[in-house]
Design a protein around this motif. Structure first.
Motif, PDB file in Angstrom:
ATOM      1  N   VAL A   1      14.524  -4.266  24.320  1.00  0.00           N
ATOM      2  CA  VAL A   1      14.542  -3.795  25.702  1.00  0.00           C
ATOM      3  C   VAL A   1      13.112  -3.549  26.157  1.00  0.00           C
ATOM      4  N   ALA A   2      12.786  -4.105  27.318  1.00  0.00           N
ATOM      5  CA  ALA A   2      11.462  -3.897  27.902  1.00  0.00           C
ATOM      6  C   ALA A   2      11.513  -2.698  28.839  1.00  0.00           C
ATOM      7  N   SER A   3      10.404  -1.966  28.901  1.00  0.00           N
ATOM      8  CA  SER A   3      10.378  -0.747  29.701  1.00  0.00           C
ATOM      9  C   SER A   3      10.374  -1.028  31.191  1.00  0.00           C
ATOM     10  N   ARG A   4       9.986  -2.222  31.576  1.00  0.00           N
ATOM     11  CA  ARG A   4      10.030  -2.573  32.984  1.00  0.00           C
ATOM     12  C   ARG A   4      10.182  -4.072  33.115  1.00  0.00           C
ATOM     13  N   ARG A   5      10.245  -4.527  34.336  1.00  0.00           N
ATOM     14  CA  ARG A   5      10.641  -5.909  34.583  1.00  0.00           C
ATOM     15  C   ARG A   5       9.562  -6.950  34.298  1.00  0.00           C
ATOM     16  N   THR A   6       8.422  -6.519  33.800  1.00  0.00           N
ATOM     17  CA  THR A   6       7.369  -7.493  33.512  1.00  0.00           C
ATOM     18  C   THR A   6       7.887  -8.641  32.682  1.00  0.00           C
ATOM     19  N   GLY A   7       8.700  -8.315  31.686  1.00  0.00           N
ATOM     20  CA  GLY A   7       9.194  -9.346  30.792  1.00  0.00           C
ATOM     21  C   GLY A   7      10.073 -10.374  31.457  1.00  0.00           C
ATOM     22  N   ASN A   8      10.607 -10.081  32.636  1.00  0.00           N
ATOM     23  CA  ASN A   8      11.520 -11.002  33.295  1.00  0.00           C
ATOM     24  C   ASN A   8      10.808 -12.259  33.770  1.00  0.00           C
ATOM     25  N   ASN A   9       9.502 -12.244  33.903  1.00  0.00           N
ATOM     26  CA  ASN A   9       8.751 -13.415  34.330  1.00  0.00           C
ATOM     27  C   ASN A   9       8.024 -14.076  33.172  1.00  0.00           C
ATOM     28  N   ASN A  10       8.303 -13.606  31.987  1.00  0.00           N
ATOM     29  CA  ASN A  10       7.551 -14.067  30.823  1.00  0.00           C
ATOM     30  C   ASN A  10       8.475 -14.573  29.735  1.00  0.00           C
ATOM     31  N   GLY A  11       7.937 -15.500  28.990  1.00  0.00           N
ATOM     32  CA  GLY A  11       8.640 -15.906  27.788  1.00  0.00           C
ATOM     33  C   GLY A  11       8.677 -14.748  26.800  1.00  0.00           C
ATOM     34  N   MET A  12       9.702 -14.724  25.985  1.00  0.00           N
ATOM     35  CA  MET A  12       9.849 -13.677  24.975  1.00  0.00           C
ATOM     36  C   MET A  12      10.040 -14.331  23.616  1.00  0.00           C
ATOM     37  N   GLY A  13       9.625 -13.633  22.586  1.00  0.00           N
ATOM     38  CA  GLY A  13       9.748 -14.199  21.255  1.00  0.00           C
ATOM     39  C   GLY A  13      10.132 -13.174  20.210  1.00  0.00           C
ATOM     40  N   TRP A  14      10.617 -13.687  19.109  1.00  0.00           N
ATOM     41  CA  TRP A  14      10.905 -12.879  17.926  1.00  0.00           C
ATOM     42  C   TRP A  14      10.086 -13.440  16.762  1.00  0.00           C
ATOM     43  N   PHE A  15       9.457 -12.531  16.042  1.00  0.00           N
ATOM     44  CA  PHE A  15       8.728 -12.872  14.833  1.00  0.00           C
ATOM     45  C   PHE A  15       9.254 -11.977  13.712  1.00  0.00           C
ATOM     46  N   ARG A  16       8.937 -12.308  12.500  1.00  0.00           N
ATOM     47  CA  ARG A  16       9.338 -11.465  11.387  1.00  0.00           C
ATOM     48  C   ARG A  16       8.257 -11.454  10.316  1.00  0.00           C
ATOM     49  N   GLN A  17       8.263 -10.370   9.554  1.00  0.00           N
ATOM     50  CA  GLN A  17       7.317 -10.246   8.461  1.00  0.00           C
ATOM     51  C   GLN A  17       8.031  -9.675   7.248  1.00  0.00           C
ATOM     52  N   ALA A  18       8.076 -10.478   6.203  1.00  0.00           N
ATOM     53  CA  ALA A  18       8.685 -10.048   4.950  1.00  0.00           C
ATOM     54  C   ALA A  18       7.633  -9.347   4.095  1.00  0.00           C
ATOM     55  N   PRO A  19       8.057  -8.522   3.154  1.00  0.00           N
ATOM     56  CA  PRO A  19       7.102  -7.820   2.282  1.00  0.00           C
ATOM     57  C   PRO A  19       6.167  -8.793   1.579  1.00  0.00           C
ATOM     58  N   GLY A  20       4.880  -8.538   1.687  1.00  0.00           N
ATOM     59  CA  GLY A  20       3.900  -9.368   1.013  1.00  0.00           C
ATOM     60  C   GLY A  20       3.640 -10.717   1.647  1.00  0.00           C
ATOM     61  N   LYS A  21       4.224 -10.938   2.817  1.00  0.00           N
ATOM     62  CA  LYS A  21       4.047 -12.231   3.493  1.00  0.00           C
ATOM     63  C   LYS A  21       3.450 -12.033   4.881  1.00  0.00           C
ATOM     64  N   GLU A  22       2.947 -13.113   5.435  1.00  0.00           N
ATOM     65  CA  GLU A  22       2.407 -13.059   6.775  1.00  0.00           C
ATOM     66  C   GLU A  22       3.537 -13.098   7.797  1.00  0.00           C
ATOM     67  N   ARG A  23       3.221 -12.602   8.968  1.00  0.00           N
ATOM     68  CA  ARG A  23       4.188 -12.660  10.054  1.00  0.00           C
ATOM     69  C   ARG A  23       4.446 -14.111  10.430  1.00  0.00           C
ATOM     70  N   GLU A  24       5.706 -14.416  10.716  1.00  0.00           N
ATOM     71  CA  GLU A  24       6.056 -15.792  11.057  1.00  0.00           C
ATOM     72  C   GLU A  24       6.941 -15.831  12.293  1.00  0.00           C
ATOM     73  N   PHE A  25       6.840 -16.932  12.978  1.00  0.00           N
ATOM     74  CA  PHE A  25       7.650 -17.165  14.176  1.00  0.00           C
ATOM     75  C   PHE A  25       9.106 -17.361  13.801  1.00  0.00           C
ATOM     76  N   VAL A  26       9.995 -16.812  14.623  1.00  0.00           N
ATOM     77  CA  VAL A  26      11.428 -16.992  14.420  1.00  0.00           C
ATOM     78  C   VAL A  26      12.049 -17.758  15.589  1.00  0.00           C
ATOM     79  N   SER A  27      11.853 -17.239  16.794  1.00  0.00           N
ATOM     80  CA  SER A  27      12.486 -17.852  17.956  1.00  0.00           C
ATOM     81  C   SER A  27      11.794 -17.392  19.222  1.00  0.00           C
ATOM     82  N   ALA A  28      11.941 -18.183  20.289  1.00  0.00           N
ATOM     83  CA  ALA A  28      11.370 -17.829  21.572  1.00  0.00           C
ATOM     84  C   ALA A  28      12.254 -18.354  22.685  1.00  0.00           C
ATOM     85  N   ILE A  29      12.121 -17.742  23.851  1.00  0.00           N
ATOM     86  CA  ILE A  29      12.931 -18.130  25.005  1.00  0.00           C
ATOM     87  C   ILE A  29      12.076 -18.043  26.254  1.00  0.00           C
TER      88      ILE A  29
END
Length: 123
Positions: A22-50
C-alpha cells in the motif's frame, strides 16, 4: 511516499500467499511498481513488475507461471499472488515504486522502497 508491504508468513511447499503493498498517497498510481526479494546471504533480485495501468507485466523466469502481479489504483495497492511456493522462494519481499510509468527489472529504476515482508517456505 511510504510503501507498506504485508502478507508474508510461513507456508508449506506448494502453498500460496498474497502479498500487498500500500502506498501512502497516489504517487504510485502514475508509476510502475515492482517486487524484489532478498534471500539470506544472497543479493536482492527482481521478481515482478507492473506498469502504471496494469497493462504490462514482467516476471523473473524463476517465478513465471507461479506468481501474479496486479494493482488496484483506487486503493493505492499492488498485489503479488504467490502460488506453488518452493523453499527457494524463501526471502524478504520488497515492493518499490518506479521512477517511470512502466515497470522495470532494474532496481536503480525504483525511487521508493517498502520495508519488506518475510516469506518462509518449508519443505
Amino acid at each position: 511516499v511510504q510503501l507498506q508491504a504485508s502478507g508474508g508468513g510461513l507456508v508449506q511447499a506448494g502453498g500460496s500467499l498474497r502479498l500487498s503493498c500500500v502506498a501512502s498517497r497516489r504517487t504510485g498510481n502514475n508509476n510502475g511498481m515492482g517486487w524484489f526479494r532478498q534471500a539470506p546471504g544472497k543479493e536482492r533480485e527482481f521478481v515482478s513488475a507492473i506498469s502504471w495501468n496494469g497493462a504490462s507485466t514482467l516476471y523473473a523466469d524463476s517465478v513465471k507461471g507461479r506468481f501474479t502481479i496486479s494493482r488496484d489504483n483506487a486503493k493505492n495497492t499492488v498485489y503479488l499472488q504467490l502460488n506453488s511456493l518452493k523453499p527457494e522462494d524463501t526471502a524478504i519481499y520488497y515492493c518499490a515504486a518506479g521512477r517511470g510509468a512502466l515497470g522495470s527489472r532494474n532496481s536503480y529504476e525504483y525511487r521508493y522502497w517498502g520495508q519488506g515482508t518475510l516469506v518462509t517456505v518449508s519443505s
